[in-house]
Scaffold this active site. Structure first.
Site, short mmCIF file in Angstrom:
data_model
loop_
_atom_site.label_atom_id
_atom_site.label_comp_id
_atom_site.label_asym_id
_atom_site.label_seq_id
_atom_site.Cartn_x
_atom_site.Cartn_y
_atom_site.Cartn_z
N ASP A 64 35.53 60.74 45.25
CA ASP A 64 34.84 59.68 45.32
C ASP A 64 33.42 59.55 46.11
O ASP A 64 33.13 58.98 47.12
CB ASP A 64 35.63 58.47 46.35
CG ASP A 64 37.03 58.46 45.36
OD1 ASP A 64 36.99 59.13 44.44
OD2 ASP A 64 38.04 57.64 45.90
N ASP B 184 36.52 56.39 41.97
CA ASP B 184 37.20 55.20 41.92
C ASP B 184 36.57 54.12 41.12
O ASP B 184 35.31 54.03 41.10
CB ASP B 184 36.84 54.66 43.62
CG ASP B 184 38.26 54.09 44.06
OD1 ASP B 184 39.35 54.18 43.71
OD2 ASP B 184 38.00 53.13 45.07
N HIS C 179 37.30 50.74 39.33
CA HIS C 179 38.13 49.58 39.19
C HIS C 179 37.66 48.46 38.26
O HIS C 179 36.46 48.27 38.23
CB HIS C 179 38.14 48.87 40.69
CG HIS C 179 39.00 49.42 41.75
ND1 HIS C 179 40.36 50.14 41.58
CD2 HIS C 179 38.75 49.96 42.98
CE1 HIS C 179 40.53 50.79 42.82
NE2 HIS C 179 39.48 50.41 43.58
N HIS D 202 40.47 43.38 40.54
CA HIS D 202 41.54 44.28 40.83
C HIS D 202 42.44 43.71 41.79
O HIS D 202 41.67 43.08 42.58
CB HIS D 202 40.91 45.61 40.99
CG HIS D 202 41.98 46.72 41.35
ND1 HIS D 202 42.75 46.88 42.24
CD2 HIS D 202 42.39 47.54 40.04
CE1 HIS D 202 43.55 47.84 42.10
NE2 HIS D 202 43.31 48.45 40.73
N LYS E 275 40.06 56.89 38.69
CA LYS E 275 41.33 56.47 39.24
C LYS E 275 40.97 54.71 39.60
O LYS E 275 40.12 54.20 39.86
CB LYS E 275 41.91 57.26 40.67
CG LYS E 275 40.82 57.08 41.73
CD LYS E 275 41.10 58.21 42.96
CE LYS E 275 40.24 58.32 44.03
NZ LYS E 275 40.12 57.20 44.65
N CYS F 151 41.22 58.24 50.78
CA CYS F 151 41.46 58.64 49.56
C CYS F 151 41.58 60.06 49.72
O CYS F 151 42.24 60.72 48.75
CB CYS F 151 40.23 58.28 48.70
SG CYS F 151 40.46 56.31 48.19
#
Length: 201
Positions: free
Chosen positions: A8, A46, A48, A52, A106, A151
């Site tokens: 990330d 990341d 989203h 979210h 993810k 993370c």
């Protein structure tokens, strides 16, 4: 094959970002200086959807860093961050990505958070990262990225569980909460994680 996993390295986790990690941008030159030492480089991102369930803005009356019970698990509520297609979700422009062979996204399921690059927080869905690495006969992983205590930490734990030899490049990560990360490092060491510096590579 020695493999580098960059977790990330996105603008929203850099200084000035929506969920900034102090000095997070300092990892970029370190990663650039070591990536050619690895036979394989992959990254996680990341990613989203807006609205979210992990965003505080999705829950009436809640603010960032509140904790709630969500789908049977404790959920920390975050500022809106790394929304698909946004500038904040992009990798830092100074990061040299030419050697990044694959990117595993993810946090795409709106109903569950996903700290680890391998699985969502409920371990219900795989990102495919473990299978990809095993298909390439990778056994040893080296980790860099953000945030070290969230993370990166959960990705390391899943890497161990998936049977990989795990190394953490300490000067190529930065934590959101330094105190939490100190405790986590001790825990990871007891589980066999080697903690090293980029100079040791």
């Amino acid at each position: 094959m020695k493999t580098l996993i960059i977790v990330d390295p996105q603008y929203d986790f850099m200084p000035g970002g929506a969920l900034e990690v102090k000095n997070g941008d300092e990892i970029v030159p370190v990663i650039n200086s070591i990536s050619d030492k690895f036979g394989l480089v992959v990254a996680t991102q990341d990613w989203h959807p807006s609205g979210h369930s992990s965003f505080a803005s999705s829950h009436e009356g809640k603010k960032p860093f509140d904790k709630i019970e969500w789908r049977g698990m404790e959920q920390i509520l975050w500022p809106d961050h790394c929304v698909q297609g946004s500038k904040g979700a992009a990798f830092h422009a100074d990061l040299e990505t030419n050697r990044v062979e694959a990117i595993f996204r993810k946090g795409m399921d709106p109903e569950i958070d996903s700290y680890s690059g391998f699985f969502d927080n409920g371990h219900e869905k795989s990102t495919g990262l473990s299978g990809y690495l095993k298909e390439k006969n990778v056994s040893e992983l080296y980790f860099a990225g953000l945030a070290a205590d969230i993370c990166v930490y959960f990705t390391l734990k899943d890497a161990l569980q998936e049977g990989f030899k795990v190394n953490l490049i300490e000067d190529a990560v930065r934590p959101l909460n330094a105190d939490d990360f100190e405790g986590q490092k001790n825990e990871l060491k007891t589980k066999g994680v080697q903690i090293l510096s980029s100079k040791d590579l």
